[in-house]
Design a protein around this motif. Structure first.
Motif, PDB file in Angstrom:
ATOM      1  N   THR A   1      48.953  29.663  41.934  1.00 41.05           N
ATOM      2  CA  THR A   1      47.536  29.289  41.938  1.00 41.05           C
ATOM      3  C   THR A   1      47.263  28.188  42.954  1.00 41.05           C
ATOM      4  O   THR A   1      46.216  28.180  43.619  1.00 41.05           O
TER       5      THR A   1
ATOM      6  N   ARG B   1      35.114  30.278  39.291  1.00 32.26           N
ATOM      7  CA  ARG B   1      36.490  30.472  38.885  1.00 32.26           C
ATOM      8  C   ARG B   1      37.282  29.162  38.969  1.00 32.26           C
ATOM      9  O   ARG B   1      38.080  28.843  38.074  1.00 32.26           O
TER      10      ARG B   1
ATOM     11  N   ASP C   1      35.026  41.181  36.363  1.00 38.11           N
ATOM     12  CA  ASP C   1      36.028  40.972  35.326  1.00 38.11           C
ATOM     13  C   ASP C   1      37.435  40.829  35.899  1.00 38.11           C
ATOM     14  O   ASP C   1      38.374  40.490  35.190  1.00 38.11           O
ATOM     15  N   GLY C   2      37.597  41.092  37.197  1.00 40.41           N
ATOM     16  CA  GLY C   2      38.885  40.912  37.838  1.00 40.41           C
ATOM     17  C   GLY C   2      39.848  42.057  37.677  1.00 40.41           C
ATOM     18  O   GLY C   2      41.034  41.909  37.911  1.00 40.41           O
ATOM     19  N   ARG C   3      39.338  43.252  37.305  1.00 40.78           N
ATOM     20  CA  ARG C   3      40.230  44.388  37.134  1.00 40.78           C
ATOM     21  C   ARG C   3      40.396  45.154  38.449  1.00 40.78           C
ATOM     22  O   ARG C   3      39.595  45.057  39.341  1.00 40.78           O
TER      23      ARG C   3
ATOM     24  N   ASN D   1      48.937  41.152  42.900  1.00 43.71           N
ATOM     25  CA  ASN D   1      48.659  40.393  41.683  1.00 43.71           C
ATOM     26  C   ASN D   1      47.232  39.878  41.753  1.00 43.71           C
ATOM     27  O   ASN D   1      46.685  39.678  42.841  1.00 43.71           O
ATOM     28  N   ARG D   2      46.633  39.674  40.603  1.00 42.31           N
ATOM     29  CA  ARG D   2      45.267  39.169  40.582  1.00 42.31           C
ATOM     30  C   ARG D   2      45.189  37.776  41.177  1.00 42.31           C
ATOM     31  O   ARG D   2      46.117  36.971  41.018  1.00 42.31           O
TER      32      ARG D   2
ATOM     33  N   TYR E   1      45.349  45.584  43.542  1.00 36.47           N
ATOM     34  CA  TYR E   1      44.091  44.934  43.173  1.00 36.47           C
ATOM     35  C   TYR E   1      43.227  44.656  44.395  1.00 36.47           C
ATOM     36  O   TYR E   1      43.723  44.388  45.494  1.00 36.47           O
TER      37      TYR E   1
ATOM     38  N   ASP F   1      43.715  34.087  38.738  1.00 36.17           N
ATOM     39  CA  ASP F   1      43.652  34.701  37.414  1.00 36.17           C
ATOM     40  C   ASP F   1      43.888  33.629  36.355  1.00 36.17           C
ATOM     41  O   ASP F   1      44.938  32.983  36.330  1.00 36.17           O
TER      42      ASP F   1
ATOM     43  N   GLU G   1      44.028  33.956  32.952  1.00 34.00           N
ATOM     44  CA  GLU G   1      44.770  34.302  31.745  1.00 34.00           C
ATOM     45  C   GLU G   1      46.250  33.906  31.799  1.00 34.00           C
ATOM     46  O   GLU G   1      46.780  33.354  30.823  1.00 34.00           O
TER      47      GLU G   1
ATOM     48  N   LYS H   1      39.687  42.164  45.114  1.00 33.94           N
ATOM     49  CA  LYS H   1      38.826  41.159  44.506  1.00 33.94           C
ATOM     50  C   LYS H   1      37.938  40.543  45.562  1.00 33.94           C
ATOM     51  O   LYS H   1      38.393  40.265  46.677  1.00 33.94           O
TER      52      LYS H   1
END
Length: 289
Positions: A10, A147, A287-289, A40-41, A135, A44, A46, A137
């Motif tokens: 991050t 975010r 939603d980041g999917r 990878n997102r 992914y 993110d 989560e 985004k």
């Protein structure tokens, strides 16, 4: 991605955006929406939340979290200057099968994220490489700040000490906590602020999704707001997004907050169009999917 590395991952992502904002401000470039392909997102929340739940932070982790927060603060400090940059007079719309649809106003900065490194690409290269990535985004300045603020708030929540010894530890409580998202003010969208919605009509995530659709869904104003109404009322994920309007109350809300007068609601016309699929793609991007 190993959970032990999620903070460092991050940090690298926030550093990338900080550098991009700074370069654009120094060069007086046009504002851009960042469109990223990755395995990878990106940003993110989560995995970060799970990391805090499952791990007792050692000195190294605490130091890296401080580093992360400092980089987030640097990005947030650049926000006002970045928002003052000019906007390109153009529209964009890109559709990627299985990954969603991205549309809006202004320019795009295409980015490939390969093994944690960020590479600038053009539209052609981006489209050629797209099938190789999991992914996609998009981040404009509003969603980026949203975010980053959420990530910073997550660590601030974790650092709070219980007032009573009998209280459950904060980390245990985090497993049942939904991240609160604050609505971000965009110059071209009036009255976008965190106190501008009635909890009888939205929850925070529902309101943020509404704002995101208003910004990114590429339709003329009246059609845009009518289609958003039908999508949020009948096709949203009810366990995540709360949206509770009658047609009359929605008309008043849109007129007051967005200066658009809507009428002629025709649900059957919306149901038989492709627009609900377009809006669903936008929701997946949000939603980041």
């Amino acid at each position: 991605m190993n959970k032990k590395n999620i903070i460092l991952k991050t940090i690298d992502e926030v550093h990338f955006f900080k550098q991009q904002l700074l370069f654009s401000i120094v060069r007086n470039e046009f504002k851009k929406t960042f469109l990223l392909l990755s395995q990878n997102r990106i940003l993110d929340i989560e995995p970060l939340r799970n990391y805090l739940i499952e791990n007792k932070l050692n000195d190294f982790a605490k130091k890296e979290i401080d580093n992360l927060i400092n980089k987030i603060d640097a990005c947030l400090d650049l926000e006002k200057s970045y928002r003052k940059l000019p906007i390109e007079d153009c529209n964009y719309k890109y559709e990627y099968e299985g990954k969603g649809c991205v549309s809006g106003n202004g320019g795009i900065k295409f980015i490939l994220v390969v093994k944690g490194s960020f590479f600038k690409a053009d539209n052609k290269t981006f489209d050629e490489k797209e099938p190789n990535f999991k992914y996609i985004k998009s981040f404009n300045i509003g969603l980026l700040v949203l975010r980053l603020t959420d990530i910073k708030s997550l660590f601030e929540m974790d650092s709070k000490e219980p007032e009573l010894e009998t209280m459950e530890p904060i980390k245990k409580d985090l497993s049942d906590t939904t991240a609160t998202e604050s609505a971000i003010s965009e110059p071209q969208q009036p009255n976008r602020n965190n106190n501008n919605f009635d909890p009888n009509h939205f929850n925070q995530k529902g309101y943020d999704l509404f704002l995101y659709l208003v910004e990114h869904y590429d339709k003329l104003d009246k059609t845009k707001f009518i289609n958003i109404f039908y999508y949020l009322k009948y096709y949203r994920k009810e366990n995540i997004y709360f949206f509770n309007f009658t047609e009359d109350k929605y008309k008043s809300f849109v007129l007051k907050n967005h200066s658009v007068s809507v009428n002629h609601f025709k649900k059957d016309k919306f149901d038989n169009s492709s627009e609900k699929h377009v809006l669903n793609s936008h929701e997946q991007q949000f939603d980041g999917r």
